[in-house]
Motif scaffolding. Structure first.
Motif, mmCIF file in Angstrom:
data_model
loop_
_atom_site.group_PDB
_atom_site.id
_atom_site.type_symbol
_atom_site.label_atom_id
_atom_site.label_comp_id
_atom_site.label_asym_id
_atom_site.label_seq_id
_atom_site.Cartn_x
_atom_site.Cartn_y
_atom_site.Cartn_z
ATOM 1 N N GLU A 67 -11.530 -4.756 -3.085
ATOM 2 C CA GLU A 67 -11.059 -3.508 -2.494
ATOM 3 C C GLU A 67 -9.539 -3.372 -2.656
ATOM 4 O O GLU A 67 -9.021 -2.265 -2.807
ATOM 5 C CB GLU A 67 -11.441 -3.454 -1.006
ATOM 6 C CG GLU A 67 -12.927 -3.251 -0.766
ATOM 7 C CD GLU A 67 -13.744 -4.548 -0.807
ATOM 8 O OE1 GLU A 67 -13.178 -5.622 -1.089
ATOM 9 O OE2 GLU A 67 -14.967 -4.472 -0.560
ATOM 10 N N ARG A 83 -12.433 12.377 -0.566
ATOM 11 C CA ARG A 83 -12.025 11.057 -0.091
ATOM 12 C C ARG A 83 -10.782 11.121 0.807
ATOM 13 O O ARG A 83 -10.515 10.191 1.572
ATOM 14 C CB ARG A 83 -11.734 10.193 -1.318
ATOM 15 C CG ARG A 83 -11.663 8.718 -1.054
ATOM 16 C CD ARG A 83 -11.463 7.942 -2.340
ATOM 17 N NE ARG A 83 -11.587 6.530 -2.124
ATOM 18 C CZ ARG A 83 -10.656 5.642 -2.457
ATOM 19 N NH1 ARG A 83 -9.575 6.024 -3.055
ATOM 20 N NH2 ARG A 83 -10.850 4.356 -2.211
ATOM 21 N N HIS A 113 -6.813 1.644 3.322
ATOM 22 C CA HIS A 113 -6.324 0.850 2.191
ATOM 23 C C HIS A 113 -7.283 -0.280 1.847
ATOM 24 O O HIS A 113 -6.861 -1.397 1.564
ATOM 25 C CB HIS A 113 -4.925 0.306 2.468
ATOM 26 C CG HIS A 113 -3.916 1.376 2.722
ATOM 27 N ND1 HIS A 113 -3.457 2.210 1.734
ATOM 28 C CD2 HIS A 113 -3.304 1.790 3.858
ATOM 29 C CE1 HIS A 113 -2.595 3.075 2.246
ATOM 30 N NE2 HIS A 113 -2.490 2.848 3.530
ATOM 31 N N GLY A 114 -8.560 0.032 1.906
ATOM 32 C CA GLY A 114 -9.526 -0.922 1.378
ATOM 33 C C GLY A 114 -10.179 -1.849 2.383
ATOM 34 O O GLY A 114 -10.782 -2.848 1.995
ATOM 35 N N ALA A 115 -10.084 -1.536 3.661
ATOM 36 C CA ALA A 115 -10.868 -2.316 4.624
ATOM 37 C C ALA A 115 -12.348 -2.184 4.268
ATOM 38 O O ALA A 115 -12.773 -1.204 3.651
ATOM 39 C CB ALA A 115 -10.618 -1.818 6.045
ATOM 40 N N LYS A 116 -13.120 -3.185 4.654
ATOM 41 C CA LYS A 116 -14.545 -3.163 4.331
ATOM 42 C C LYS A 116 -15.338 -2.585 5.491
ATOM 43 O O LYS A 116 -15.004 -2.823 6.656
ATOM 44 C CB LYS A 116 -15.048 -4.590 4.084
ATOM 45 C CG LYS A 116 -14.779 -5.114 2.698
ATOM 46 C CD LYS A 116 -15.372 -6.490 2.499
ATOM 47 C CE LYS A 116 -16.686 -6.458 1.776
ATOM 48 N NZ LYS A 116 -16.582 -6.246 0.323
ATOM 49 N N PRO A 141 -5.705 -3.197 6.504
ATOM 50 C CA PRO A 141 -6.315 -3.166 5.168
ATOM 51 C C PRO A 141 -7.164 -4.402 4.856
ATOM 52 O O PRO A 141 -8.155 -4.294 4.138
ATOM 53 C CB PRO A 141 -5.092 -3.102 4.235
ATOM 54 C CG PRO A 141 -4.039 -2.428 5.033
ATOM 55 C CD PRO A 141 -4.257 -2.904 6.446
ATOM 56 N N HIS A 169 -8.053 -0.457 -5.100
ATOM 57 C CA HIS A 169 -7.572 0.569 -4.185
ATOM 58 C C HIS A 169 -8.717 1.198 -3.402
ATOM 59 O O HIS A 169 -8.748 2.408 -3.204
ATOM 60 C CB HIS A 169 -6.780 1.636 -4.934
ATOM 61 C CG HIS A 169 -5.585 1.083 -5.648
ATOM 62 N ND1 HIS A 169 -4.482 0.613 -4.989
ATOM 63 C CD2 HIS A 169 -5.317 0.885 -6.957
ATOM 64 C CE1 HIS A 169 -3.595 0.167 -5.862
ATOM 65 N NE2 HIS A 169 -4.076 0.317 -7.053
ATOM 66 N N GLY A 170 -9.660 0.351 -3.010
ATOM 67 C CA GLY A 170 -10.657 0.834 -2.071
ATOM 68 C C GLY A 170 -11.979 1.289 -2.662
ATOM 69 O O GLY A 170 -12.754 1.959 -1.982
ATOM 70 N N HIS A 192 0.820 -1.209 0.000
ATOM 71 C CA HIS A 192 0.000 0.000 0.000
ATOM 72 C C HIS A 192 0.855 1.261 0.000
ATOM 73 O O HIS A 192 0.541 2.225 0.693
ATOM 74 C CB HIS A 192 -0.960 0.003 1.185
ATOM 75 C CG HIS A 192 -1.894 -1.165 1.186
ATOM 76 N ND1 HIS A 192 -2.911 -1.316 0.277
ATOM 77 C CD2 HIS A 192 -1.950 -2.273 1.959
ATOM 78 C CE1 HIS A 192 -3.556 -2.450 0.494
ATOM 79 N NE2 HIS A 192 -2.995 -3.055 1.504
ATOM 80 N N ARG A 229 -6.494 -12.172 -0.359
ATOM 81 C CA ARG A 229 -6.933 -10.865 -0.838
ATOM 82 C C ARG A 229 -6.245 -10.475 -2.148
ATOM 83 O O ARG A 229 -6.714 -9.598 -2.874
ATOM 84 C CB ARG A 229 -6.610 -9.849 0.262
ATOM 85 C CG ARG A 229 -7.298 -8.522 0.127
ATOM 86 C CD ARG A 229 -6.993 -7.635 1.318
ATOM 87 N NE ARG A 229 -7.792 -6.442 1.280
ATOM 88 C CZ ARG A 229 -7.299 -5.207 1.293
ATOM 89 N NH1 ARG A 229 -6.024 -5.003 1.374
ATOM 90 N NH2 ARG A 229 -8.116 -4.161 1.225
ATOM 91 N N GLU A 251 -12.267 3.794 3.157
ATOM 92 C CA GLU A 251 -11.560 2.830 2.319
ATOM 93 C C GLU A 251 -10.203 3.391 1.882
ATOM 94 O O GLU A 251 -9.232 2.637 1.730
ATOM 95 C CB GLU A 251 -12.407 2.480 1.097
ATOM 96 C CG GLU A 251 -13.641 1.638 1.408
ATOM 97 C CD GLU A 251 -14.846 2.447 1.884
ATOM 98 O OE1 GLU A 251 -14.736 3.680 2.022
ATOM 99 O OE2 GLU A 251 -15.912 1.843 2.111
ATOM 100 N N PHE A 252 -10.132 4.677 1.657
ATOM 101 C CA PHE A 252 -8.857 5.286 1.263
ATOM 102 C C PHE A 252 -7.846 5.195 2.401
ATOM 103 O O PHE A 252 -6.726 4.714 2.234
ATOM 104 C CB PHE A 252 -9.102 6.747 0.882
ATOM 105 C CG PHE A 252 -7.881 7.501 0.417
ATOM 106 C CD1 PHE A 252 -7.053 6.989 -0.575
ATOM 107 C CD2 PHE A 252 -7.566 8.731 0.971
ATOM 108 C CE1 PHE A 252 -5.937 7.706 -1.012
ATOM 109 C CE2 PHE A 252 -6.455 9.454 0.541
ATOM 110 C CZ PHE A 252 -5.639 8.943 -0.444
#
Lengths: 334, 334, 334, 334
Positions: free
Chosen positions: B93, D228, C97-100, C72, B97-98, A97, A228, C93-94
């Motif tokens: 994601e 964002r 780094h894309g966690a939900k 992430p 990149h999210g 990242h 992932r 998410e930014f």
């Protein structure tokens, strides 16, 4: 005869055979019996408890390792000619990242404690600068040199002193190991290595590498990262089987010895033309454009490596009789 | 007898044979002759010029597709039971990149223009809300239902109207296609599909899927993304060979027909127990815990799917005689 | 008269005055004397040692918190109407780094242990599914409801039981606190809160929020993330001064009391029209399109909130005499 | 007397006054009347239609620009001493999702077409290597040198030839411009600049910079990225007002002229001690440790800049009478 790289050679017959043997229904992902053997098999090899993930490519192994060792806001120190810097299409930055690779110098793409210290001295401890979290070395290096265990240990000591993890890109780990003639343990964790990308693709494999963690607590999140990244094969047994087949009967070592021996043959013929000492299976030669053309006319293929230089790589399956004509042709250039 | 999933079955003999044939030195990555055949082979199949990338897993195919269709600050609309939402460990994601997955409803994990419109109506055009860029549908769906070409086309029309791309997760594309008994073209680009994850792993392959782009200009950056994700095998010929072997002699269709027929056998026996119509190779049954135990006692393995339900999946290689005992056992539960 | 939101009101005079006072040369970033006071000032307020970062916006505070609490590859549980889900343009998410974000239900945008448990029960512990790492609640909620300390504590207990961190989005923390009439400590760390986005912008500030960590070891990496996000002002003193000015003389509490009182005035007039109980400074009304138009004709501005509903928000600086005409107009609609 | 940096000085009185004037209720985010004036005001200044976003910090401006100009899998070429490489804590990698900064040489942190060409020549067009998408230059540079319009244009021509965008980090744009004594247009878009980080914080502002796009089609996604990133202030008018106040009556130019003149005073006194020509408001001196200590004893503060060197920066508000004692003290060192 192709000496472009060792990355496109056919696979060892035992690998194909092992994959055919694994061609039965078993539990998906890494729940199968082959995958289940990896930890024990590699723990025995490394004389310590290790945790292992199969992955399909060297880039995947390297970058999952870096993601385990460095946060997004951190930096990895590596050589400016490192594969992770120049040849992985930005995969380290993708997997971490956006961690930074900070670049150090060193002859033949080898880092030393001194060049690392010089790099570290330029980094202020401040939020404005990306802080180092890991060192990554390549063994054998991009120029076919190798680190001896004591050289790794010197870097390992620096890493420990500065609180950094140490990753070894071992795409050609076997080639380095047989040159050093030491144990896998001495080359890795006893010298301070935290994680190893243990390469099999350039050693007779098809598409399987072992990511080996020598430190507890790193494999768990890496399992999630592997999934992932779309790297968790549902039929993982075919990857594990490749690794096990090459470890069996020490095929991996025999393959590396053969490739190194082939490179040594070329090196002996090349003499003064050598750009770097030949310690593994890669040979870098000084050749004029005319000389390169002459070799190609005789049917030998290889990469130009900047002006006046050529790179030749010997694969696990090339035999002395394949290489002797090349060696003779190089000797005849004089 | 295992009915857990179709993702762990052995590979088709022609696949292993093709891989053995590809076991010769050729150019690395996708420079080999097998990889070089994919575009033409699939363009012929789809009756239009397509651009194709091999990738090792369905997750990789899906997520490279999404990354090509949606920017990091955008959203992909999908069903709340979609594989990309629930079973890929956050890979969408990671690759995008999210980007956000925004979730729509629909019977049997099928989206419809209406449920998509309902979802779209909740999104204000404003920087505060993540804007939709693509729709992703799964065919066959996670519950074994299929979209007919006209159903895909209705979604494709909505996508076009709103300026959205349309992705099809075709991990079981073959199963959907043989059910619909239509051409690959009718099921995809003629219905507005922009990119297809064309699955082979569940269809007799080992570790290769085809990411098919029906629109120009998407494959170029995807090549870089594939490398950057560590997915670019140096020996790519072994992946291309798998895909070509399954396309040859329409093996992929025969395999899907066989799996669907097996599921139909079970469905016929299950009658009222069916949770969903059986249109592909998956069967969802209402069974009590005791009934499930009874089936397992007889040697049939499968997943529980929430309380009182079970999922059984038929693989490409399971024969009618393998399945009949299961069908009989289910019928006997009544 | 504008009741659109409390996010655009002028700033408290004491804030402007404090900024003018800070208009002297001092050390850059957060090395100045104002920034240096924050930890102590907020530790006193919270009756425990806290670590504090100023940031300019609520989105920044929320997302730096989430990035500190969730990797992430992890997930944050929140309400489907949460600001982080719907109104921050994908910033969570930014930053992560894309966690939900995994979405739970609950009346009035309030989570409960039960709705959280229901959501948690759908997540298998497997690499295929994104695993929960944190819960995020908003207090006061997006619908102007508040959590009492015991309600927060019930969620905190669940979080502790499952090994999850607990984040509170306190864009309207002051409004919630004065409603509950409890101590800041009782509302946060004593109830299990790990990190708080302590909002000042909606409370008379200009562009400064306090990200408060109640747990050691989280602020360090957050400092790097703040810089890496371009949020580290070189003249940070102007942000710290805003926070200090609002804390001084309990202005933040007075401002919140005033805004809540204004909303209560409207609520009293609205009676049966209320969609939600009014516990903070937001009022949601059932009004027909004609009624909404009638109110607007009289000079009152507000947002429609879906068909037949309107949202009115009272700002820190609106006085009873500003609101009484609105209350009267609403009462007159009956 | 502090000469550490120009980034912590007080703000211009007109800025504070403008912020006080903006202290009225207006539409949130950038819907207010101040924000609404920026495009027209800066289009007039640049003699072309530009699109402008206010952001709070220079790092935010730079990194939103880079994210608009370079995809995650691409590279930005910059000087190895560039602020984006060394002083932004990895923010470029965060905002671009891991794009690489590839580093070129050049005296005084200035890039030239030749050093850029040398760097470009090392990049093969292949997925294994990260491909260039943009060039970023800093004007004035990190060493206080400036690019003249023709120098920018030479780089702009190279960028156009190679299909690269050109970003200018103008944290000290005003200082560069008054030195070159040219129009803003000549220094930017007429010389091929695609996007400018137009700095005001070092020029009398508090916390506002203007990100200026000279090319259509870049601002739209940047608006989403700004949100964002948590940079969209709800009270954006206070940022826009700062920018407008400094543009009014050419205060930004006067401020820069004053700072440059102060640096020239020091330069004149320093003579042979100068490490770089002084073209803006930064002075780099050769001083021994003893000499540095002597200056500090007299009350002058500044940064050491490597062994035997010191950096002194003059701020917009430092007057000749503030600087003359320093100049005298430096002269007296001889």
């Amino acid at each position: 005869m192709r000496f472009f790289s060792d990355n496109a050679a056919p696979v060892h017959p035992a690998v194909l055979a092992a994959m055919a043997e694994a061609d039965v229904l078993d539990t998906a992902y890494d729940g199968d019996r082959w995958s289940g053997m990896l930890d024990a098999r590699l723990s025995a090899l490394f004389e310590t408890e290790v945790e292992v993930l199969w992955v399909p490519t060297g880039t995947a192994a390297n970058c999952l390792a870096l993601a385990a060792l460095c946060p997004p806001h951190g930096a990895v120190l590596c050589h400016h000619d490192a594969h992770i810097q120049n040849d992985e299409g930005g995969a380290p930055e993708f997997y971490t990242h956006g961690a930074k690779l900070l670049l150090a110098d060193g002859e033949g793409a080898k880092l030393t404690p001194d060049t690392l210290r010089a790099l570290l001295s330029t980094i202020r401890v401040a939020v404005h600068q990306v802080q180092p979290h890991a060192i990554s070395i390549t063994n054998a290096t991009e120029y076919g040199l190798t680190y001896r265990p004591d050289e790794v240990a010197a870097i390992g000591a620096l890493a420990a002193e500065r609180g950094l993890a140490l990753h070894m890109d071992g795409a050609r780990f076997a080639n380095a190991l047989v040159h050093a003639d030491c144990s896998p343990a001495d080359m890795t964790w006893r010298a301070g290595v935290t994680a190893l990308s243990f390469g099999f693709v350039k050693n007779g494999g098809m598409g399987a590498e072992a990511l080996v963690f020598f430190k507890r607590g790193l494999v768990e999140a890496s399992r999630y990262r592997r999934k992932r990244a779309g790297l968790l094969f549902s039929k993982g047994r075919y990857l594990a089987a490749q690794i096990l087949a090459l470890l069996e009967e020490d095929r991996w070592l025999a393959n590396a010895r053969n490739a190194n021996a082939g490179a040594a043959l070329i090196a002996a013929a090349a003499g003064e033309r050598l750009v770097h000492p030949v310690e593994a299976n890669e040979v870098f030669l000084r050749v004029s454009a005319e000389e390169a053309a002459a070799l190609r006319d005789k049917g030998f293929d290889f990469y130009d490596w900047g002006p006046g230089e050529a790179r030749l790589v010997v694969s696990w399956n090339q035999r002395a009789e394949d290489i002797e004509p090349l060696a003779a042709a190089i000797a005849a250039l004089r």
